[in-house]
Design an enzyme around this catalytic site. Structure first.
Site, mmCIF file in Angstrom:
data_model
loop_
_atom_site.group_PDB
_atom_site.id
_atom_site.type_symbol
_atom_site.label_atom_id
_atom_site.label_comp_id
_atom_site.label_asym_id
_atom_site.label_seq_id
_atom_site.Cartn_x
_atom_site.Cartn_y
_atom_site.Cartn_z
ATOM 1 N N THR A 203 -14.342 -2.128 -7.998
ATOM 2 C CA THR A 203 -14.569 -2.072 -6.555
ATOM 3 C C THR A 203 -13.367 -1.430 -5.874
ATOM 4 O O THR A 203 -12.234 -1.871 -6.058
ATOM 5 C CB THR A 203 -14.798 -3.482 -5.971
ATOM 6 O OG1 THR A 203 -15.967 -4.065 -6.565
ATOM 7 C CG2 THR A 203 -14.999 -3.404 -4.463
ATOM 8 N N VAL A 204 -13.613 -0.380 -5.131
ATOM 9 C CA VAL A 204 -12.585 0.254 -4.310
ATOM 10 C C VAL A 204 -12.653 -0.414 -2.942
ATOM 11 O O VAL A 204 -13.645 -0.270 -2.224
ATOM 12 C CB VAL A 204 -12.823 1.769 -4.189
ATOM 13 C CG1 VAL A 204 -11.772 2.397 -3.272
ATOM 14 C CG2 VAL A 204 -12.799 2.427 -5.561
ATOM 15 N N SER B 276 9.953 -6.957 -4.227
ATOM 16 C CA SER B 276 8.717 -6.187 -4.115
ATOM 17 C C SER B 276 8.678 -5.418 -2.805
ATOM 18 O O SER B 276 9.237 -5.847 -1.785
ATOM 19 C CB SER B 276 7.527 -7.147 -4.180
ATOM 20 O OG SER B 276 6.326 -6.522 -3.779
ATOM 21 N N ARG C 69 -0.666 3.728 -2.658
ATOM 22 C CA ARG C 69 0.475 2.982 -3.187
ATOM 23 C C ARG C 69 1.398 3.931 -3.963
ATOM 24 O O ARG C 69 0.996 5.011 -4.392
ATOM 25 C CB ARG C 69 0.010 1.860 -4.135
ATOM 26 C CG ARG C 69 -0.866 0.793 -3.486
ATOM 27 C CD ARG C 69 -0.061 -0.079 -2.543
ATOM 28 N NE ARG C 69 -0.891 -1.131 -1.960
ATOM 29 C CZ ARG C 69 -1.612 -1.007 -0.849
ATOM 30 N NH1 ARG C 69 -1.615 0.150 -0.203
ATOM 31 N NH2 ARG C 69 -2.316 -2.015 -0.387
ATOM 32 N N GLY D 280 -5.266 -8.752 3.395
ATOM 33 C CA GLY D 280 -3.921 -8.751 2.835
ATOM 34 C C GLY D 280 -3.481 -7.416 2.273
ATOM 35 O O GLY D 280 -2.313 -7.258 1.903
ATOM 36 N N TYR E 93 1.992 -13.644 -1.509
ATOM 37 C CA TYR E 93 2.936 -13.099 -2.499
ATOM 38 C C TYR E 93 4.095 -12.404 -1.793
ATOM 39 O O TYR E 93 5.270 -12.630 -2.119
ATOM 40 C CB TYR E 93 2.209 -12.115 -3.411
ATOM 41 C CG TYR E 93 3.126 -11.372 -4.359
ATOM 42 C CD1 TYR E 93 3.629 -11.979 -5.503
ATOM 43 C CD2 TYR E 93 3.487 -10.050 -4.094
ATOM 44 C CE1 TYR E 93 4.472 -11.293 -6.369
ATOM 45 C CE2 TYR E 93 4.329 -9.363 -4.949
ATOM 46 C CZ TYR E 93 4.815 -9.987 -6.084
ATOM 47 O OH TYR E 93 5.657 -9.301 -6.933
ATOM 48 N N ASN F 261 -4.812 -6.598 -9.887
ATOM 49 C CA ASN F 261 -4.256 -5.269 -9.639
ATOM 50 C C ASN F 261 -5.174 -4.186 -10.192
ATOM 51 O O ASN F 261 -5.966 -4.422 -11.119
ATOM 52 C CB ASN F 261 -2.867 -5.149 -10.252
ATOM 53 C CG ASN F 261 -1.878 -6.093 -9.603
ATOM 54 O OD1 ASN F 261 -1.921 -6.334 -8.395
ATOM 55 N ND2 ASN F 261 -0.980 -6.665 -10.410
ATOM 56 N N ARG G 171 -10.049 -5.318 1.775
ATOM 57 C CA ARG G 171 -9.665 -6.635 1.282
ATOM 58 C C ARG G 171 -8.534 -7.198 2.135
ATOM 59 O O ARG G 171 -7.554 -6.509 2.417
ATOM 60 C CB ARG G 171 -9.221 -6.526 -0.185
ATOM 61 C CG ARG G 171 -8.911 -7.823 -0.862
ATOM 62 C CD ARG G 171 -8.699 -7.616 -2.354
ATOM 63 N NE ARG G 171 -7.645 -6.638 -2.630
ATOM 64 C CZ ARG G 171 -7.245 -6.317 -3.859
ATOM 65 N NH1 ARG G 171 -7.821 -6.886 -4.907
ATOM 66 N NH2 ARG G 171 -6.293 -5.429 -4.031
ATOM 67 N N LYS H 240 8.419 -13.243 -1.634
ATOM 68 C CA LYS H 240 9.510 -12.298 -1.882
ATOM 69 C C LYS H 240 10.448 -12.219 -0.682
ATOM 70 O O LYS H 240 11.671 -12.129 -0.832
ATOM 71 C CB LYS H 240 8.947 -10.914 -2.218
ATOM 72 C CG LYS H 240 8.174 -10.861 -3.529
ATOM 73 C CD LYS H 240 9.025 -11.254 -4.723
ATOM 74 C CE LYS H 240 8.270 -11.106 -6.020
ATOM 75 N NZ LYS H 240 9.082 -11.498 -7.206
#
Length: 232
Positions: free
Chosen positions: A107-108, A15, A122, A188, A40, A90, A186, A44
């Site tokens: 929610t943004v 990832s 992204r 992370g 997460y 996601n 948020r 990885k």
């Protein structure tokens, strides 16, 4: 996991989260691995470390680690797609579930990032293109073209899209109006990340073909299929 002539060849699903918040963009495979921003991403990083160290002492083990960016979308038949357990973590599955009435407003998370519109950026990659990258990786090992027994490749489009741009693309592509609100950042979440995919293009012989519109359209067709043919 494939075995050719008693050797073990492994394609590992890694990832872009291994990069953390990159120092520069687009991020290349040679960028330093920084402290993970999430558990997460940490898994990885650890898995890549184990595989790289193992291949260094195990000549019969060959590994290609594909560093996915953000896989979204579904097969064009709408028969294969993403069905998260519980509330999606996601963006795109939450968008489609919200649009179909399964979830509430979107929610943004944050609109004060240093990006084109303040929302996080992204690199979104269609799952069909991602599947083709796996085929290219297996073929590379089968044909013994790997330059070493541990290789890594970025798997993305090389372009960044913000959360608000994705919302707009979904609305424009499907004709569905989304209900969304701005929330706080948020924990992370990386501000922005998108990949340099030149190595994948030149060395792996793979390139993403499908764009944001195809991603949104196929994800929506899949969501409608699920509603008509519930699995739960």
């Amino acid at each position: 996991l494939v075995s050719f002539n008693r050797k073990i060849d492994l394609v590992f699903s890694s990832s872009c989260t291994v990069y953390g918040q990159p120092d520069s963009l687009p991020v290349t495979e040679s960028a330093p691995i920084k402290k993970a921003e999430s558990p997460y991403g940490n898994t990885k990083q650890i898995a890549e470390e184990i595989l790289e160290e193992t291949t260094a002492v195990t000549p019969d083990l060959n590994v290609i680690a594909l560093r996915y960016f953000n896989p979204v979308g579904a097969h064009e038949t709408a028969l294969i797609g993403e069905l998260p357990n519980g509330v999606p973590a996601n963006l795109v599955p939450f968008i489609t579930q919200s649009a179909i009435g399964k979830r509430g407003p979107i929610t943004v998370y944050g609109n004060d990032y240093d990006t084109v519109d303040g929302s996080a950026v992204r690199d979104y990659i269609h799952v069909v293109d991602l599947a083709k990258a796996h085929v290219a990786a297996v073929k590379r090992m089968e044909e013994k073209k790997a330059e070493s027994n541990y290789e890594v490749f970025n798997i993305g489009t090389g372009k960044g899209s913000s959360v608000l741009e994705i919302i707009s693309a979904f609305e424009n592509t499907t004709g569905e109006k989304l209900d969304y609100k701005i929330g706080p950042r948020r924990s992370g979440d990386v501000e922005k990340v998108y990949g340099d995919v030149q190595k994948s293009n030149d060395v792996l012989g793979w390139k993403a073909d499908l764009g944001i519109d195809e991603m949104m359209r196929s994800a929506w067709e899949w969501e409608k299929y699920i509603k008509a043919n519930p699995f739960e």
